[in-house]
Design an enzyme around this catalytic site. Structure first.
Site, PDB file in Angstrom:
ATOM      1  N   HIS A 308     -35.412   9.430   1.669  1.00  0.00           N
ATOM      2  CA  HIS A 308     -35.327   9.254   0.209  1.00  0.00           C
ATOM      3  C   HIS A 308     -36.692   9.540  -0.404  1.00  0.00           C
ATOM      4  O   HIS A 308     -37.725   9.230   0.185  1.00  0.00           O
ATOM      5  CB  HIS A 308     -34.908   7.808  -0.119  1.00  0.00           C
ATOM      6  CG  HIS A 308     -34.366   7.654  -1.504  1.00  0.00           C
ATOM      7  ND1 HIS A 308     -35.196   7.509  -2.590  1.00  0.00           N
ATOM      8  CD2 HIS A 308     -33.106   7.660  -1.966  1.00  0.00           C
ATOM      9  CE1 HIS A 308     -34.446   7.404  -3.677  1.00  0.00           C
ATOM     10  NE2 HIS A 308     -33.171   7.505  -3.338  1.00  0.00           N
ATOM     11  N   ASP A 366     -26.059   7.037   0.836  1.00  0.00           N
ATOM     12  CA  ASP A 366     -24.970   7.938   1.243  1.00  0.00           C
ATOM     13  C   ASP A 366     -24.597   7.810   2.704  1.00  0.00           C
ATOM     14  O   ASP A 366     -23.642   8.447   3.155  1.00  0.00           O
ATOM     15  CB  ASP A 366     -25.391   9.392   0.952  1.00  0.00           C
ATOM     16  CG  ASP A 366     -25.568   9.626  -0.531  1.00  0.00           C
ATOM     17  OD1 ASP A 366     -26.674  10.014  -0.948  1.00  0.00           O
ATOM     18  OD2 ASP A 366     -24.611   9.356  -1.277  1.00  0.00           O
TER      19      ASP A 366
HETATM   20  C1  SDX Z   1     -29.537  10.415  -3.255  1.00  0.00           C
HETATM   21  O1  SDX Z   1     -33.523  10.217  -6.176  1.00  0.00           O
HETATM   22  C2  SDX Z   1     -32.592   9.342  -6.032  1.00  0.00           C
HETATM   23  O2  SDX Z   1     -32.745   8.219  -6.394  1.00  0.00           O
HETATM   24  C3  SDX Z   1     -31.306   9.871  -5.350  1.00  0.00           C
HETATM   25  C4  SDX Z   1     -30.235   8.831  -5.067  1.00  0.00           C
HETATM   26  C5  SDX Z   1     -29.633   8.268  -6.343  1.00  0.00           C
HETATM   27  O3  SDX Z   1     -29.073   7.153  -6.283  1.00  0.00           O
HETATM   28  O4  SDX Z   1     -29.665   8.995  -7.374  1.00  0.00           O
HETATM   29  O5  SDX Z   1     -30.777   7.769  -4.293  1.00  0.00           O
HETATM   30  C6  SDX Z   1     -29.068   9.444  -4.299  1.00  0.00           C
HETATM   31  O6  SDX Z   1     -29.643  11.580  -3.533  1.00  0.00           O
HETATM   32  C7  SDX Z   1     -29.942   9.883  -1.897  1.00  0.00           C
HETATM   33  C8  SDX Z   1     -30.502  11.008  -0.962  1.00  0.00           C
HETATM   34  C9  SDX Z   1     -29.310  11.771  -0.392  1.00  0.00           C
HETATM   35  N1  SDX Z   1     -29.749  12.953   0.367  1.00  0.00           N
HETATM   36  C10 SDX Z   1     -29.691  13.012   1.698  1.00  0.00           C
HETATM   37  O7  SDX Z   1     -29.341  12.072   2.431  1.00  0.00           O
HETATM   38  C11 SDX Z   1     -30.057  14.383   2.282  1.00  0.00           C
HETATM   39  C12 SDX Z   1     -31.017  14.202   3.460  1.00  0.00           C
HETATM   40  N2  SDX Z   1     -32.269  13.682   2.953  1.00  0.00           N
HETATM   41  C13 SDX Z   1     -33.325  14.675   2.695  1.00  0.00           C
HETATM   42  O8  SDX Z   1     -32.898  15.923   2.286  1.00  0.00           O
HETATM   43  C14 SDX Z   1     -34.515  14.080   1.965  1.00  0.00           C
HETATM   44  O9  SDX Z   1     -34.825  12.907   2.592  1.00  0.00           O
HETATM   45  C15 SDX Z   1     -34.430  13.847   0.472  1.00  0.00           C
HETATM   46  C16 SDX Z   1     -33.995  15.052  -0.284  1.00  0.00           C
HETATM   47  C17 SDX Z   1     -33.490  12.715   0.169  1.00  0.00           C
HETATM   48  C18 SDX Z   1     -35.834  13.439   0.003  1.00  0.00           C
HETATM   49  O10 SDX Z   1     -36.637  14.540   0.201  1.00  0.00           O
HETATM   50  P1  SDX Z   1     -38.209  14.516  -0.238  1.00  0.00           P
HETATM   51  O11 SDX Z   1     -38.573  13.248  -0.899  1.00  0.00           O
HETATM   52  O12 SDX Z   1     -38.482  15.781  -0.987  1.00  0.00           O
HETATM   53  O13 SDX Z   1     -38.939  14.471   1.126  1.00  0.00           O
HETATM   54  P2  SDX Z   1     -39.340  15.753   1.941  1.00  0.00           P
HETATM   55  O14 SDX Z   1     -38.218  16.758   1.939  1.00  0.00           O
HETATM   56  O15 SDX Z   1     -40.686  16.200   1.482  1.00  0.00           O
HETATM   57  O16 SDX Z   1     -39.419  15.144   3.432  1.00  0.00           O
HETATM   58  C19 SDX Z   1     -40.605  14.512   3.870  1.00  0.00           C
HETATM   59  C20 SDX Z   1     -40.622  14.799   5.365  1.00  0.00           C
HETATM   60  C21 SDX Z   1     -40.408  16.285   5.691  1.00  0.00           C
HETATM   61  O17 SDX Z   1     -41.081  16.558   6.914  1.00  0.00           O
HETATM   62  P3  SDX Z   1     -42.568  17.290   6.816  1.00  0.00           P
HETATM   63  O18 SDX Z   1     -42.383  18.552   5.970  1.00  0.00           O
HETATM   64  O19 SDX Z   1     -43.465  16.266   6.122  1.00  0.00           O
HETATM   65  O20 SDX Z   1     -42.930  17.567   8.231  1.00  0.00           O
HETATM   66  O21 SDX Z   1     -39.530  14.108   5.995  1.00  0.00           O
HETATM   67  C22 SDX Z   1     -38.633  15.059   6.566  1.00  0.00           C
HETATM   68  C23 SDX Z   1     -38.927  16.405   5.940  1.00  0.00           C
HETATM   69  O22 SDX Z   1     -38.618  17.467   6.849  1.00  0.00           O
HETATM   70  N3  SDX Z   1     -37.274  14.620   6.239  1.00  0.00           N
HETATM   71  C24 SDX Z   1     -36.242  14.623   7.079  1.00  0.00           C
HETATM   72  C25 SDX Z   1     -35.169  14.087   6.352  1.00  0.00           C
HETATM   73  N4  SDX Z   1     -35.560  13.797   5.117  1.00  0.00           N
HETATM   74  C26 SDX Z   1     -36.867  14.138   5.042  1.00  0.00           C
HETATM   75  N5  SDX Z   1     -36.121  15.001   8.366  1.00  0.00           N
HETATM   76  C27 SDX Z   1     -34.896  14.859   8.926  1.00  0.00           C
HETATM   77  N6  SDX Z   1     -33.803  14.355   8.302  1.00  0.00           N
HETATM   78  C28 SDX Z   1     -33.917  13.962   7.009  1.00  0.00           C
HETATM   79  N7  SDX Z   1     -32.837  13.464   6.388  1.00  0.00           N
END
Ligand code: SDX
Length: 431
Positions: A308, A366
């Protein structure tokens, strides 16, 4: 306004500039950079808005480190346990928990706006039967502005109120119609003798051929899912609604923009993507393979339902959802649901893996919601429409807060331009 006597000093090159700061009731201070470009000729740069406050709001507060979510100051776990969705709608919209009379009046008004204009049914017939229900919702909600002209003037407080009630009331009807259309069943009209969640379940699962009794267990679980998804500060879809309506676009068009944004798998589409991922994993013994993929920088695969932007601790909604999943599946007699077993083991292994610990990746709202929705009889394609239905009150409350602000300005970010500098046109024969 949360003015503060603090200032921030920014120095670059031979420029030093003092910027005013603002202090919240809780959470981080902010540096007001609204005059920065005018004073110093520079922009700030924050493409994902990871460190940017876009507005002043009094509706929802999230503490990502503590895993805390407050709606008008009330913790989400208390609201999920003790309140119900329409009461939370009142709280988000008007700022205080209602008295019994206020609640009764609000529920009366919402209940009697649940029908949609009869001609709106024709919109559905224009879609293919296999259209994703989110595509239908984006289209039909946007089309509401073609039917409810008497509540599109956002400068009129009364029309803002009517549009708010209409959106809260009609979203379950539209979502249920989108579902019925995809399965080729006739639409079911809402019933005024049913509560909000029961009405939605009946519109989804009743058929003209026989009576349908709403299971109170399912209705309570449905209502809790609505509450857990109601609002979440300035998430992507809420920010979309704010930006769209900052131009003066009518509320129905602005909420349709929010639905479109929510559809993405990184946002509200994650509940569908998560269940599909759990099904693809299939059995507990395949979990290590998928965890390895999630950690592999060369593999775009991510664990859906994990991570998140704000929560760097457990998403408090996920905790309530996990408890509700156990209760609902137990009460429905769905023992040893393989998907739930995979989800629990996946959570356990991921949380014990250094990669997820270092990056502070925890289950989000989720991760468990799809398991409950599937157990309740919904296809995965209805998971995000249910999220959109639930989040309508958040979008509407944030929209109303913004539109009511006399200092409202159209949202218009700038950019860091790295393209070509000025050059003259070249005729085709000389290229
Ligand atoms: C919702 O914003 C809100 O409040 C949203 C929400 C709401 O109520 O409105 O809470 C609802 O959208 C919840 C999130 C649902 N999405 C997912 O579950 C999809 C999987 N999650 C990721 O795509 C990700 O965690 C996000 C999109 C939710 C957050 O992404 P960020 O904040 O942009 O973080 P990032 O992509 O920069 O990740 C930081 C690091 C990265 O690694 P590095 O580049 O630093 O090496 O963490 C890793 C990412 O690769 N990472 C993950 C991961 N999520 C982040 N690695 C593996 N699996 C994951 N799920």
């Amino acid at each position: 306004m949360a003015d503060s006597n603090k200032t921030a000093t920014l120095t670059f090159g031979d420029t030093t500039i003092d910027l005013p700061m603002m202090s919240p009731s809780v959470g981080p201070d902010v540096i007001d950079i609204s005059k920065l470009y005018g004073k110093a000729g520079v922009f700030t740069h924050d493409p994902g808005f990871t460190s940017t406050s876009s507005c002043v709001s009094t509706i929802t507060y999230i503490d990502g480190e503590q895993g805390e979510l407050l709606h008008r100051g009330y913790p989400i776990d208390q609201l999920a346990e003790k309140s119900h969705y329409l009461e939370v709608c009142y709280l988000l919209l008007y700022g205080e928990l209602p008295t019994a009379t206020e609640l009764e009046d609000f529920e009366y008004r919402v209940t009697r706006h649940t029908m949609v204009h009869e001609q709106m049914m024709n919109f559905f017939r224009g879609f293919r039967r296999d259209a994703h229900p989110m595509a239908v919702m984006v289209g039909v909600v946007g089309a509401m502005s073609a039917f409810y002209h008497d509540s599109t003037d956002i400068s009129d407080p009364w029309q803002r109120e009517v549009a708010s009630i209409r959106l809260i009331a009609k979203m379950p009807t539209i979502a249920a119609m989108a579902y019925k259309y995809t399965i080729g069943q006739p639409f079911e009209y809402p019933r005024n003798d049913l509560d909000y969640a029961s009405n939605f379940l009946r519109m989804c699962f009743a058929v003209p051929a026989e009576d349908y009794q709403v299971d109170p267990i399912l209705s309570r679980a449905m209502d809790r899912i609505f509450t857990l998804h109601a609002d979440h500060e300035q998430n992507a879809s809420t920010s979309t609604v704010r930006l769209a309506s900052s131009s003066g676009a009518n509320p129905f068009a602005s909420i349709a923009a929010g639905i479109a944004c929510l559809w993405g798998p990184a946002h509200g589409g994650a509940n569908q993507a998560c269940l599909e991922m759990l099904r693809e994993i299939g059995t507990v013994d395949r979990i290590p393979e998928f965890i390895a993929r999630a950690k592999d920088k060369n593999d775009p695969f991510r664990l859906m339902g994990f991570g998140h932007r704000v929560y760097k601790n457990f998403d408090p909604r996920a905790k309530v959802m996990k408890k509700s999943a156990d209760e609902v599946l137990d009460l429905l007699g769905i023992d040893n649901n393989p998907t739930l077993q995979v989800a629990k083991e996946l959570e356990k292994q991921a949380l014990n893996d250094p990669y997820f610990a270092e990056k502070k990746l925890f289950p989000n709202v989720d991760f468990y919601s799809g398991i409950i929705l599937e157990a309740m009889g919904f296809p995965t394609s209805m998971f995000t429409p249910i999220f959109a239905l639930s989040r309508t009150i958040g979008w509407v409350s944030q929209w109303k807060e913004m539109i009511s602000d006399p200092g409202l300005k159209i949202g218009r970010p700038r950019q860091l331009y790295t393209g070509e500098t000025r050059r003259d046109y070249v005729d085709v024969e000389n290229r």
